[in-house]
Enzyme design. Structure first.
Site, short mmCIF file in Angstrom:
data_model
loop_
_atom_site.label_atom_id
_atom_site.label_comp_id
_atom_site.label_asym_id
_atom_site.label_seq_id
_atom_site.Cartn_x
_atom_site.Cartn_y
_atom_site.Cartn_z
N ASN A 121 7.15 -8.85 -69.62
CA ASN A 121 8.00 -8.41 -70.72
C ASN A 121 8.87 -9.61 -71.11
O ASN A 121 9.85 -9.91 -70.44
CB ASN A 121 8.86 -7.23 -70.24
CG ASN A 121 9.73 -6.67 -71.36
OD1 ASN A 121 9.84 -7.25 -72.44
ND2 ASN A 121 10.38 -5.55 -71.08
N HIS A 147 10.04 2.49 -77.84
CA HIS A 147 10.05 3.06 -76.48
C HIS A 147 8.81 3.93 -76.23
O HIS A 147 8.83 4.82 -75.37
CB HIS A 147 11.28 3.97 -76.25
CG HIS A 147 12.58 3.25 -76.11
ND1 HIS A 147 13.76 3.79 -76.55
CD2 HIS A 147 12.90 2.06 -75.57
CE1 HIS A 147 14.75 2.96 -76.30
NE2 HIS A 147 14.25 1.89 -75.71
N GLU A 190 7.62 2.03 -67.28
CA GLU A 190 6.90 1.39 -68.39
C GLU A 190 5.92 0.34 -67.86
O GLU A 190 4.84 0.16 -68.41
CB GLU A 190 7.90 0.74 -69.35
CG GLU A 190 8.66 1.77 -70.17
CD GLU A 190 9.93 1.22 -70.79
OE1 GLU A 190 10.91 0.99 -70.04
OE2 GLU A 190 9.96 1.02 -72.00
N ARG A 242 4.03 -6.59 -72.89
CA ARG A 242 4.75 -5.62 -73.70
C ARG A 242 5.02 -6.27 -75.06
O ARG A 242 5.64 -7.33 -75.14
CB ARG A 242 6.08 -5.26 -73.05
CG ARG A 242 6.87 -4.33 -73.92
CD ARG A 242 8.25 -4.07 -73.40
NE ARG A 242 8.90 -3.12 -74.28
CZ ARG A 242 10.21 -3.11 -74.51
NH1 ARG A 242 10.99 -3.99 -73.93
NH2 ARG A 242 10.73 -2.22 -75.32
N ARG A 246 24.40 -0.54 -80.35
CA ARG A 246 23.81 -0.24 -81.67
C ARG A 246 24.37 1.07 -82.22
O ARG A 246 24.58 2.01 -81.46
CB ARG A 246 22.28 -0.13 -81.57
CG ARG A 246 21.60 -1.47 -81.40
CD ARG A 246 20.12 -1.30 -81.15
NE ARG A 246 19.78 -1.70 -79.80
CZ ARG A 246 18.61 -1.47 -79.22
NH1 ARG A 246 17.67 -0.83 -79.86
NH2 ARG A 246 18.39 -1.88 -77.98
#
Ligand code: ADP
Length: 400
Positions: A7, A180, A385, A91, A241
């Site tokens: 990742n 996601h 993940e 990823r 965010r």
């Protein structure tokens, strides 16, 4: 079969190395602060203590070189030779409209990923440098791209369309993509198992609450709506965010504050959310502590956060016309009984009833925290993940 999962972010590369026979994690770690004097490397081999050391690393190529050398370092007894790495799973945040599933990387795929730079300028270019580095360091080893957006490809047009002039979709591909996806997909599969139902027969609302937060409505095992949109900025309140806001606020700020587009972007992405409201931190643990010790702004950040989650759960409950389960995952979802309780509080009329004792019990394992008589189950499922990327990598490899 051994798979390296990477990742590659803006200043870090995270890795997990799996033996797919029995899905065993052989090693994991991260290189952070790439390009900075304080760069460091954390590595953990299966069954060993984590080690952390300073390192000099100026780019992703050097970072991945360190990772690979570490895997073959005889002291760690992970592998003896690079030839034992059978594939690399990357990823990739944005796959645009093109990728509905994971793919083997070739010249055409590389071009398509580059085409998505404009859609995810903060993520895709860094993911891409990870691929380039592996092409140099592990020439000939199959590389597979696993997209965060792919799971949401099933969302119907009425849910991914924004009510903007249609030409903007045609010209700039402006639409909801959702993110996601790997996490939502993983926990949905696990939830189906826990419910003892086939994966294509479950209706779920999956809440990924970490630094980034998103929530997905899943009908018959596929995503039909999700809170993140054209970018990962839309939807829930996050660490830094803003999530959903009235777009007119942006015009207003451009006029009133004479702020540049770049600064406005920073404000919405990095200075808003929990940090923006509380003025303290983006970290939920600190927000919870500060609220408990009397900080009114931390209390407010918490209230706004939980109310937004609850609002989305309720609306997706309507979208799905009921759900088998609500699933909580990621840092906050897995670890905070308070947030889970407050996000589900007052939804008893929808058949969502929590067992407060089970919710508070803690633990790291998958568990059901709804009351025995709750028509809708509530679950905590730790996301994975990396494992999902490794599984997808293996699947692509096998199909090829
Ligand atoms: P990322 O999106 O970067 O992968 P994580 O999934 O690790 O992030 O989630 C990070 C968030 O989880 C942070 O806000 C952190 O405070 C929160 N978190 C971790 N443990 C707890 C806990 N015990 N209680 C509340 N929040 C927690």
């Amino acid at each position: 079969m051994k798979v390296l999962v990477l990742n590659s972010g803006s200043s870090s590369v995270k890795y997990t190395f799996f033996s797919m026979d029995g899905e065993k994690k052989l090693a994991r770690g991260i290189i952070e602060c790439i390009g900075l004097p304080e760069a460091y490397f954390k590595h953990q081999s299966a069954g060993e203590e984590e080690v952390k050391e300073q390192c000099k690393v100026s780019n992703h190529l050097e970072a991945i070189d360190i990772i690979i050398k570490n895997l073959i370092d005889p002291r760690h007894k992970i592998i003896n030779d690079l030839s034992e790495i059978d594939a690399v799973g990357h990823r990739i945040v944005h796959g645009g409209e093109k990728f509905s599933k994971s793919v083997m990387i070739n010249e055409e795929v590389l071009q398509d990923i580059r085409n998505c730079f404009v859609l995810a300028p903060l993520h895709n270019p860094h993911n891409y440098t990870g691929i380039e580095a592996c092409e140099k360091l592990l020439a000939g080893v199959p590389q597979i791209a696993v997209f965060d957006t792919a799971f949401h490809h099933t969302i119907p047009d009425y849910s991914y369309f924004y009510a903007l002039p249609y030409s903007l979709y045609q010209k700039y591909n402006i639409r909801r993509y959702g993110f996601h996806g790997t996490s939502h997909h993983y926990v949905a599969q696990r939830a189906a198992q826990l419910l003892n139902k086939p994966p294509d027969q479950v209706n779920l609302i999956t809440c990924h609450l970490g630094n980034g937060c998103s929530i997905t409505a899943i009908r018959n095992g596929i995503s039909v709506d999700t809170s993140m949109g054209f970018t990962p900025l839309e939807g829930l309140v996050m660490g830094t965010r803003c999530g959903d806001i009235d777009p007119a606020i942006i015009i207003h700020l451009l006029n009133l504050e004479k702020i540049s587009a770049d600064d406005l972007n920073t404000l919405l992405q990095k200075k808003s959310g929990l940090l923006g409201i509380s003025g303290l931190t983006s970290d939920m643990r600190t927000i919870l502590k500060s609220a408990a010790s009397g900080s009114d702004r931390a209390r407010l950040a918490l209230d706004v956060f939980c109310y937004r989650v609850k609002k989305y759960i309720s609306s997706y409950f309507g979208v799905l016309n009921g759900a088998d389960a609500i699933v909580f995952t990621a840092g906050i979802g897995e670890n905070s009984p308070t947030i889970r309780e407050r996000s589900c509080h007052g939804l008893e009329n929808l058949g969502i009833r929590m067992d407060l004792q089970a919710n508070n019990a803690g633990g790291l394992e998958e568990r059901i925290i709804s009351a025995q008589d709750s028509p809708v189950k509530i679950m905590v499922i730790p996301t994975n993940e990396e494992l999902m990327i490794a599984r997808q990598t293996l699947r692509v490899l096998t199909n090829n």
